[in-house]
Design a protein around this motif. Structure first.
Motif, PDB file in Angstrom:
ATOM      1  N   UNK A   1      10.171   9.194   5.724  1.00 44.24           N
ATOM      2  CA  UNK A   1       9.166  10.208   6.079  1.00 44.24           C
ATOM      3  C   UNK A   1       9.615  10.969   7.318  1.00 44.24           C
TER       4      UNK A   1
ATOM      5  N   UNK B   1       5.756  16.334  -3.051  1.00 41.12           N
ATOM      6  CA  UNK B   1       4.970  15.097  -3.044  1.00 41.12           C
ATOM      7  C   UNK B   1       5.578  14.179  -1.984  1.00 41.12           C
ATOM      8  N   UNK B   2       4.702  13.640  -1.123  1.00 43.56           N
ATOM      9  CA  UNK B   2       5.160  12.819  -0.002  1.00 43.56           C
ATOM     10  C   UNK B   2       5.942  11.567  -0.432  1.00 43.56           C
ATOM     11  N   UNK B   3       5.602  11.059  -1.629  1.00 35.93           N
ATOM     12  CA  UNK B   3       6.280   9.836  -2.087  1.00 35.93           C
ATOM     13  C   UNK B   3       7.722  10.092  -2.535  1.00 35.93           C
TER      14      UNK B   3
ATOM     15  N   UNK C   1       5.181   6.352  -8.376  1.00 36.66           N
ATOM     16  CA  UNK C   1       4.994   6.922  -7.045  1.00 36.66           C
ATOM     17  C   UNK C   1       6.121   7.896  -6.807  1.00 36.66           C
TER      18      UNK C   1
ATOM     19  N   UNK D   1      -2.398   0.943  -4.435  1.00 39.13           N
ATOM     20  CA  UNK D   1      -1.488  -0.185  -4.199  1.00 39.13           C
ATOM     21  C   UNK D   1      -0.498  -0.321  -5.342  1.00 39.13           C
TER      22      UNK D   1
ATOM     23  N   UNK E   1       0.890  -1.165   0.000  1.00 32.26           N
ATOM     24  CA  UNK E   1       0.000   0.000   0.000  1.00 32.26           C
ATOM     25  C   UNK E   1       0.925   1.211   0.000  1.00 32.26           C
ATOM     26  N   UNK E   2       0.616   2.216  -0.804  1.00 29.50           N
ATOM     27  CA  UNK E   2       1.547   3.341  -0.961  1.00 29.50           C
ATOM     28  C   UNK E   2       0.984   4.627  -0.346  1.00 29.50           C
ATOM     29  N   UNK E   3       1.826   5.632  -0.272  1.00 29.94           N
ATOM     30  CA  UNK E   3       1.408   6.956   0.209  1.00 29.94           C
ATOM     31  C   UNK E   3       0.927   7.838  -0.952  1.00 29.94           C
ATOM     32  N   UNK E   4       1.000   7.280  -2.167  1.00 32.15           N
ATOM     33  CA  UNK E   4       0.655   8.043  -3.365  1.00 32.15           C
ATOM     34  C   UNK E   4      -0.850   8.338  -3.386  1.00 32.15           C
TER      35      UNK E   4
ATOM     36  N   UNK F   1       9.431  -0.043  -5.416  1.00 32.16           N
ATOM     37  CA  UNK F   1       9.179  -1.120  -4.449  1.00 32.16           C
ATOM     38  C   UNK F   1       9.932  -2.375  -4.830  1.00 32.16           C
TER      39      UNK F   1
END
Lengths: 137, 481
Positions: B254, B266-268, B71, A135, A115-118, B95
């Motif tokens: 983070x 952007x947080x990612x 992302x 995801x 699961x991502x923060x995007x 990932x």
């Protein structure tokens, strides 16, 4: 009230989730995610798992919760069916009943990496809670 | 697509100027021709600009022609950062750490293998664990697991699965020094212990192909490629182990963003200064996951070779299968590059981008010193894949990087909708391609129309001079997760 809706994203998949309480939203998110992996109706309840988490805020708690579930199925093949969740502040405690995915008989849908923060969001709208999670698959 | 503020530099490049977005420290360059420009997503352009705001970025924020929204960092993104003032970001790796591709050559030709394709595909499907919930044939104990993380493909060869020369034919010899097993979470160990030697799901595959066209006879010769020759391509990564490492470190990053007061659009893009304990820990953990991935592909290659020998009832001398090269396309590495005439050590992030070092580069093994680094570009399961080599221009313009694949044009959902009522496996069989997949929706999601035509992508990097076409490979049979 609608519980979940799948969101269409190039290459990946997301969920829009609703709940009357934050606990219900976390439960609906979990059920929604496991149904992306397989048909959870075909999973027998044979095991229980305990989960305890703490995060900086509710949004991050939701991502951590789902990633904990990703870990449980990717490591043990565990698919959750019934969730008893309590959230106090930014702490979550859950007891999950579910069973083990059998590649021979259970339907394979998506393999979720995380699961991502995007595009992540979680908020209270009027009397209910609403969230979006994407995801990586 | 006309997007305000962009400028076409030449037939293969678009510039995202510094003024495109507040906070950009450099410009962005997207390698697309007019055909692929039409498929550019607004969000991915935004992401190229976002990466340009990160501290210590060297040169431009780059995107290869297979660009699509990821992302934080776009897929197809290449970004290099200074070791002193710059950052490292797990989002710039992805990932699936060290997701990558390897290509095997053989002594076999298309004519003799075509009648056996179904049998070989079935053997692959039996011998290579594939799909959701599949477990590897090896169970790593804690000691062995640590050795995999430290030694990568070398450990697998030491166990008897492969040859010493396979390591020479693998990027970083199948092992990056500096991995630290003590920085890996218990969860990552648990997730990884049963997944070594598994293919995974999604777009990962093992494919039997034949050499359909040769563009550069000399280079093809030195890579051991000839027309109508059978090749096998393996596309997979570090499996749940790498996914867990990324998940673990996104949380660390983070916190680092707040600790070091880094402003992010952007947080990612969560990151840490390269010269910080958080960055050092991530890099050492990322290396461990990269090594796991090289071990994974090495092990799967062993079963590919065995499947061929078993079906053909032939020995290794007859099949003549050996590794041409193995490349990572999701990784961050410390490398030396020349920026504005000055030699600098940089941390180069390649996310959905492939290293493509030029002839003569010090990091290349003797066997490819003259030719340049082989680059393996997988396409979709119905059209083609490519072999290229690195160039001097790529070293100058893109930190020795090129594209990594086709890139999607349809979402999974759109693809499933489009495939409704169709038997994709039969359509593929009619084209002479035997496919098997574990997942119910996999074939629909992965059907050729869901992807850009890889030929268009490869033509851009070839025409831009970032790498040079050597050969085109066509699929004959494939297994997917």
């Amino acid at each position: 009230m609608k519980k979940i809706e799948q969101i269409d994203i190039s290459g990946d998949v997301g969920l829009r989730i609703w709940g009357k309480s934050i606990e219900e939203l976390f439960k609906n998110a979990a059920t929604g995610m496991f149904n992306l992996v397989t048909d959870t109706n075909k999973i027998k309840e044979t095991e229980q798992k305990e989960v305890s988490l703490e995060a900086d805020n509710h949004e991050n708690l939701l991502v951590q919760w789902l990633n904990e579930l990703v870990f449980l199925y990717d490591t043990y093949g565990f698919i959750g069916k019934v969730f008893r969740i309590s959230i106090q502040g930014n702490m979550l405690k859950a007891t999950i009943s579910g069973g083990i995915f059998d590649p021979g008989t259970n339907e394979s849908r998506l393999l979720i990496k995380a699961a991502t923060y995007h595009g992540l969001s979680l908020k209270k709208v009027a009397l209910h809670w609403e969230a979006t999670v994407i995801f990586d698959i | 697509m006309a997007i305000e503020g962009l400028r076409r530099i030449d037939s293969n490049r678009i510039e995202v100027p510094r003024g495109y977005k507040t906070g950009m420290r450099t410009n962005g360059i997207i390698y697309v021709d007019e055909t692929l420009e039409k498929e550019l997503e607004a969000h991915s352009i935004e992401q190229v600009a976002n990466v340009a705001t990160l501290p210590g970025i060297a040169g431009s924020s780059l995107a290869m022609p297979d660009i699509h929204t990821g992302y934080g960092f776009t897929i197809g993104g290449v970004a290099a950062f200074d070791l002193k003032d710059g950052i490292i970001s797990p989002g710039g790796v992805g990932y699936d750490i060290n997701c990558g591709v390897r290509l095997l050559r053989s002594n076999l030709n298309k004519e003799e293998i075509t009648p056996k394709i179904k049998e070989i595909v079935n053997a692959f499907y039996r011998d290579i664990p594939t799909g959701v919930g599949s477990k590897g044939k090896l169970r790593l104990n804690s000691n062995e697991h640590k050795k995999v993380l430290l030694k990568g493909a070398r450990w697998v060869v030491e166990q008897g699965f492969g040859e010493r020369e396979d390591l020479e034919h693998t990027e970083s010899q199948g092992c990056i020094e500096g991995a630290d097993p003590d920085l890996i979470s218990e969860k990552a160990y648990k997730r990884g212990s049963a997944q070594l030697g598994t293919l995974g799901s999604g777009n990962h595959f093992t494919e039997i192909q034949f050499v359909d066209e040769i563009y550069d006879e000399g280079a093809a010769n030195s890579l051991g490629l000839f027309k109508d020759q059978i090749t096998v391509m393996i596309h997979t990564g570090s499996r749940g182990f790498g996914h867990q490492v990324c998940t673990d470190f996104l949380e660390v990053m983070q916190r680092a963003v707040r600790k070091y007061n880094i402003e992010l659009p952007d947080r990612e893009l969560a990151c840490a200064p390269f010269d910080s304990p958080e960055a050092r820990d991530y890099l050492a953990a990322m290396k461990a996951a990269a090594n796991y991935a090289w071990a994974n592909r090495q092990l799967i290659m062993h079963w590919v070779k065995e499947s061929f020998m078993h079906v053909l009832g032939a020995g290794p001398e007859t099949t003549g299968m050996s590794l041409i090269y193995d490349v990572a396309h999701n990784i961050a590495k410390v490398e030396e590059h020349v920026v504005n005439g000055k030699k600098r050590k940089l941390i180069v992030h390649r996310k959905g981008a492939t290293r493509a070092f030029s002839p003569g580069h010090a990091d290349l093994p003797e066997v490819y010193k003259q030719t340049g680094q082989p680059v393996i570009i997988p396409g979709d399961m119905g059209r083609a894949s490519f072999v290229l080599i690195g160039t001097e221009k790529g070293m100058e313009e893109s930190f020795g990087s090129t594209c990594h694949g086709a890139g999607r044009v349809m979402s999974r959902h759109q693809a499933i909708k489009k495939a409704k009522g169709r038997a994709i496996w039969r359509e593929m069989e009619d084209m002479g391609i035997i496919v098997r997949a574990t997942g119910r929706g996999t074939l629909a999601e992965e059907m050729p129309e869901a992807y850009k035509d890889v030929s268009n992508v490869v033509n851009v990097v070839h025409n831009a001079g970032l790498s040079k076409k050597v050969a085109r490979l066509r699929p004959l049979g494939v297994i997917k997760g």
